[in-house]
Design a protein around this motif. Structure first.
Motif, mmCIF file in Angstrom:
data_model
loop_
_atom_site.group_PDB
_atom_site.id
_atom_site.type_symbol
_atom_site.label_atom_id
_atom_site.label_comp_id
_atom_site.label_asym_id
_atom_site.label_seq_id
_atom_site.Cartn_x
_atom_site.Cartn_y
_atom_site.Cartn_z
ATOM 1 N N GLY A 407 0.815 -1.146 0.173
ATOM 2 C CA GLY A 407 -0.152 0.032 -0.127
ATOM 3 C C GLY A 407 1.058 1.089 0.053
ATOM 4 O O GLY A 407 1.825 1.282 0.802
ATOM 5 N N LEU A 408 0.883 2.011 -1.068
ATOM 6 C CA LEU A 408 1.722 3.083 -1.413
ATOM 7 C C LEU A 408 1.059 4.394 -1.427
ATOM 8 O O LEU A 408 -0.148 4.521 -1.717
ATOM 9 N N ALA A 409 1.775 5.305 -0.805
ATOM 10 C CA ALA A 409 1.213 7.014 -0.773
ATOM 11 C C ALA A 409 1.307 7.295 -2.239
ATOM 12 O O ALA A 409 2.389 7.147 -2.927
ATOM 13 N N ARG A 410 0.466 8.507 -2.615
ATOM 14 C CA ARG A 410 0.698 8.723 -3.941
ATOM 15 C C ARG A 410 1.989 9.376 -4.142
ATOM 16 O O ARG A 410 2.545 9.523 -5.282
ATOM 17 N N SER A 411 2.607 10.317 -3.091
ATOM 18 C CA SER A 411 3.773 10.897 -3.544
ATOM 19 C C SER A 411 5.138 9.828 -3.911
ATOM 20 O O SER A 411 5.753 10.190 -4.750
ATOM 21 N N VAL A 412 4.805 8.554 -3.288
ATOM 22 C CA VAL A 412 6.022 7.687 -3.725
ATOM 23 C C VAL A 412 5.564 7.245 -5.238
ATOM 24 O O VAL A 412 6.585 7.058 -6.154
ATOM 25 N N TYR A 421 10.934 12.550 -12.340
ATOM 26 C CA TYR A 421 11.820 11.832 -11.948
ATOM 27 C C TYR A 421 12.800 10.963 -12.361
ATOM 28 O O TYR A 421 13.427 10.444 -11.838
ATOM 29 N N SER A 422 12.471 10.783 -14.065
ATOM 30 C CA SER A 422 13.114 9.944 -14.412
ATOM 31 C C SER A 422 14.607 9.871 -14.671
ATOM 32 O O SER A 422 15.299 8.767 -14.598
ATOM 33 N N ASN A 423 15.230 11.046 -14.345
ATOM 34 C CA ASN A 423 16.532 11.032 -14.228
ATOM 35 C C ASN A 423 17.120 10.895 -12.961
ATOM 36 O O ASN A 423 18.417 11.077 -12.625
ATOM 37 N N ASP A 424 16.440 10.744 -11.855
ATOM 38 C CA ASP A 424 16.862 10.481 -10.482
ATOM 39 C C ASP A 424 18.003 9.553 -10.528
ATOM 40 O O ASP A 424 17.558 8.397 -10.935
#
Length: 849
Positions: A407-412, A421-424
């Motif tokens: 169960g994951l939060a939307r921010s994650v 965030y693809s280049n993180d």
């Protein structure tokens, strides 16, 4: 003269000795080369010296690396594991992919060497030295984990301990690395001169001493997870549900949806790309419910496959596009069922905004890495996870994992999927790593969260419950799709009710798995009654139907042997219906099978419904058929053998045949299951019985030794024959202490094309030893010869005769419109709508709301 003779003799001896030494060296070198080429041994990683429950470090040897052998690859040399995968793959595309990955692995181009950890422990300096401390085997300061590490450096030890979330790392005697969580006392502190042994991997650096260890701060946070706040009464949270579905259990899926459905939540359904029936059946939900969507980006979600993580990430990305308001996402499967109301889940989530609910493995991380196969490279192609070789995990990050139900939060979710965030570096590196990882969904989100800015949001609780019985759940039943042995939880049954409710009372759990209505639907009925606080009472509650075939399916390909038998059974059902009739119905000839549906009542399999068309237009029938047992027990009292059955698709975990009708073709893999009673003489000289397999020509095809001492479990034995099985009637005889105690027959269905197939005619060397156990009475021998001759003469008649002998027609009815001859003396005709095992569309559970 004597001196000359002695000199000559010494010269000859020297020459002989010299030649002997050369010959021995050549032999030794040849044996060494042969050993390196032939040896097959997987690298299990560095040798461990201890575990978390032991303070004493034990000496061990370093495992040997996997041997390399010559190949035709551009790399020149590939590992034995890689070559095995390439050889076993069947398509050129898959072979090329495996070869390319093996080359990149060999050249260290496949796995990132180091990844950033963006979650250091507060008030710590990662890699800083705490000093040199007195330490030895009798009283280790860092006793949680120890390993003899080739090429040891201080940084290598720090990275290893940090990977496993140990707070401190220590190097000892140049080659040994130790990890622990207890900070050493200053009373053991020594001067730096005691830690002066050069590191095995870098001589300019020192790695402890003989009785001294230099200890470093790894910098990783403690294992503490975020504590959950108590639910807020009447609190609300918007949830997005991802349903990843496989199989054909439509009714179980719609039941799950009906229980968890709320208009203000969002539901995205991913159906395996190979399951057209389920996708087609659920597609209509989109027209009725605007908050239910079916993903069009479908993949083959095999057990342990990389595709499982791809499905989750793609589904999360779609959910972000579909709805901008949801706060949490939970993934479920068709075998999940809620234990508490969705409203109670909302109340908990409202009190814990931003929390991420994941379950850790709960044991030593190094052990988890090895058993999970994280230190191996896998690649998915041809709907299989191929093992390619060994690898080192990236340094610098903490490794964790456990359950893939999260169960994951939307921010994650936004961080993991949004293009911004693809280049993180951490995210990009983890996606590269998990592209070639077995069971990636069981650790990707754990590692991402624990090494990112979200680490404080990690709650070590995924709000789920599973039923583990390792002795049954870890039987390598997934070998057909993965080069690995894995474990799966058991299906909950009514007998598990006390355990289920006790865990519910003690723990914060909202969902449980696995449930399977085809095995035990009663436990789901009890759960729903408790969940809704009402007594369920509607027609068909004690029944369950599950599709086995439908003519509209695009995938998977139809089982031709199954359809051949089904059409023959339809003919038999019509003939039984007409045998007492004076009227003629020439139009009642079965022409096509429409659907086959397995039928259960009170958690017992009662047969399959064969829905078929006849030549007469607008008339369709359903016949309920059930396979008959062909087992004969020859010992009356006491009976030693309890059960004996032959089938295919046996599930050793649940101990059931998934091929319920038992239709076998020449390409099937038969398996015999058996169970012994408590009447076995345990003092007998032999505790072995023999399973003897006879083909239709009475030739012995295999003999298997089976143990009879364990009467508590169901045993099974595969018929391991590489060649196609000859169509006809096969027989299995069970021999114990020289006596035949039971036999069973099974039918290999003849099909078009079998005539051109070459069936192995080789007779076993033990033919004469075992042929005496064939039926010896004249009637049985004549009957077996007649069946063999009939199959050679007329396959169609042979099949009709055999299906009548191997299956029972339980009932038959017409669908929708009665046949025209029903008005001419057919007073017992029934429409399927009036029977309790009625047509598929009449079950109340097929409606979502």
């Amino acid at each position: 003269m004597t001196q000359n003779f002695l000199r000559c003799l010494m010269c000859r001896q020297f020459r002989t000795y010299f030649l002997l030494v050369i010959a021995m060296a050549f032999i030794f070198q040849s044996l060494l080369v042969f050993y390196l080429l032939a040896k097959v041994k997987d690298t299990e990683g560095p040798t461990e010296f201890g575990s978390s429950d032991s303070s004493r470090i034990q000496q061990a040897f370093v495992n040997e690396k996997e041997p390399s052998v010559l190949s035709n690859s551009a790399c020149g040399i590939l590992s034995k594991t890689a070559l095995s995968a390439i050889k076993r793959a069947t398509t050129k595309k898959c072979k090329e992919e495996l070869s390319d990955i093996a080359c990149r692995l060999k050249n260290n181009q496949l796995v990132p060497e180091r990844l950033p950890n963006n979650c250091p422990r507060k008030d710590s300096v990662p890699g800083s030295s705490l000093g040199c401390f007195h330490d030895n085997n009798q009283s280790r300061l860092l006793s949680s984990y120890g390993v003899k590490l080739p090429g040891l450096t201080n940084q290598k030890c720090i990275d290893l301990c940090g990977q496993s979330a140990f707070l401190y790392a220590g190097t000892h005697n140049g080659k040994e690395c130790y990890c622990g969580n207890k900070k050493p006392s200053l009373e053991h502190l020594l001067t730096k001169t005691y830690c002066s042994v050069p590191c095995d991997g870098q001589s300019s650096q020192t790695c402890g001493g003989v009785d001294a260890t230099e200890i470093f701060d790894s910098g990783v946070p403690t294992r503490d997870s975020a504590k959950l706040q108590a639910p807020i009464v009447n609190g609300t949270a918007k949830i997005a549900f991802i349903l990843t579905l496989n199989g054909r259990a439509l009714r179980q899926v719609t039941r799950l949806l009906r229980v968890i459905y709320r208009p203000h939540h969002v539901y995205l359904i991913h159906v395996d790309a190979r399951q057209d029936f389920l996708f087609r059946s659920l597609l209509q939900l989109e027209l009725k419910y605007p908050n239910i969507r079916l993903s069009r980006k479908r993949q083959s979600s095999i057990w342990g496959g990389v595709s499982l993580l791809d499905v989750l990430l793609q589904s999360m990305e779609q959910l972000l596009e579909i709805d901008s308001q949801w706060q949490f996402v939970f993934n479920l499967s068709e075998s999940d069922f809620p234990l508490r109301s969705i409203e109670s889940l909302e109340a908990l989530l409202a009190a814990n905004p931003g929390r991420n609910f994941l379950k850790s493995h709960g044991r030593q991380t190094r052990q988890f890495i090895h058993k999970q196969g994280l230190d191996r490279v896998f690649h998915q192609c041809e709907s299989r996870m191929w093992r390619v070789g060994d690898r080192n995990l990236p340094a610098g990050i903490r490794i964790d994992g456990g359950s893939d139900w999260v169960g994951l939060a939307r921010s994650v979710v936004e961080f993991a999927t949004a293009p911004s965030y693809s280049n993180d570096p951490l995210l990009r590196g983890l996606k590269e790593l998990y592209r070639y990882t077995l069971l990636p969904a069981e650790s990707f989100f754990h590692v991402l969260i624990l090494n990112s800015k979200f680490c404080d949001s990690y709650a070590d609780n995924n709000l789920r419950m599973t039923l583990w019985r390792r002795s049954q759940g870890c039987l390598c039943q997934h070998r057909h799709v993965v080069d690995w042995c894995g474990c799966s939880p058991m299906v909950f049954r009514t007998a598990d009710w006390t355990h289920l409710t006790s865990v519910m009372a003690k723990s914060t759990v909202f969902f449980a798995r696995k449930f399977e209505a085809a095995i035990d639907q009663s436990v789901m009925n009890r759960l729903e009654e408790q969940l809704t606080n009402t007594s369920l009472s509607y027609p068909g509650l004690d029944c369950y139907w599950e599709s086995a075939y439908h003519r509209a399916d695009l995938t998977p390909k139809p089982n031709k042997a199954l359809l051949t038998v089904a059409l023959s059974l339809a003919k038999h059902a019509i003939s039984l219906l007409l045998q007492n009739s004076v009227a003629e119905c020439p139009g009642l000839r079965p022409s096509r099978v429409v659907a086959i549906t397995s039928y259960f009542r009170h958690d017992h399999y009662l047969g399959d419904l064969i829905h078929f068309e006849v030549d007469e237009k607008d008339v369709e029938f359903e016949a309920l058929v059930k396979p008959l047992t062909k087992t004969i027990h020859l010992m009356k009292s006491p009976r030693i053998l309890s059960t004996l059955q032959v089938g295919s698709d046996f599930d050793p975990k649940e101990q059931v045949f998934r091929n319920r009708l038992g239709v076998l073709s020449s390409r099937s893999k038969p398996i015999a299951t058996f169970k012994w009673t408590g009447h076995i003489n345990t003092t007998a000289a032999s505790q072995l019985a023999h399973l003897v397999w006879f083909d239709p020509d009475d030739n012995v095809r295999a003999v298997h030794n089976v143990n009879v001492t364990d009467a508590s479990k169901m045993g099974n034995q595969n018929l391991e024959i590489d060649h196609p099985l000859k169509p006809g009637v096969w027989l299995v005889a069970v021999i114990y202490n020289g006596k035949k105690i039971a036999t069973t027959e099974f039918l290999i269905v003849p099909q078009a094309g079998d005539q051109s197939t070459q069936f192995e005619a080789r007779i076993s060397e033990s033919q004469k030893v075992w042929e005496k156990y064939l039926p010896v009475d004249a009637k049985s021998a004549i009957y077996r010869r007649e069946k063999a001759l009939l199959m050679k003469k007329d396959i169609s008649k042979f099949l009709d005769k055999m299906t009548a002998e191997y299956y029972a027609i339980q009932d038959i009815c017409y669908k929708d419109q009665p046949p025209h001859c029903a008005t001419i003396g057919f007073h017992d005709w029934q429409s399927c709508l009036s029977t309790d095992w009625s047509s598929f569309s009449q079950d109340p559970k097929s409606e979502l709301l």
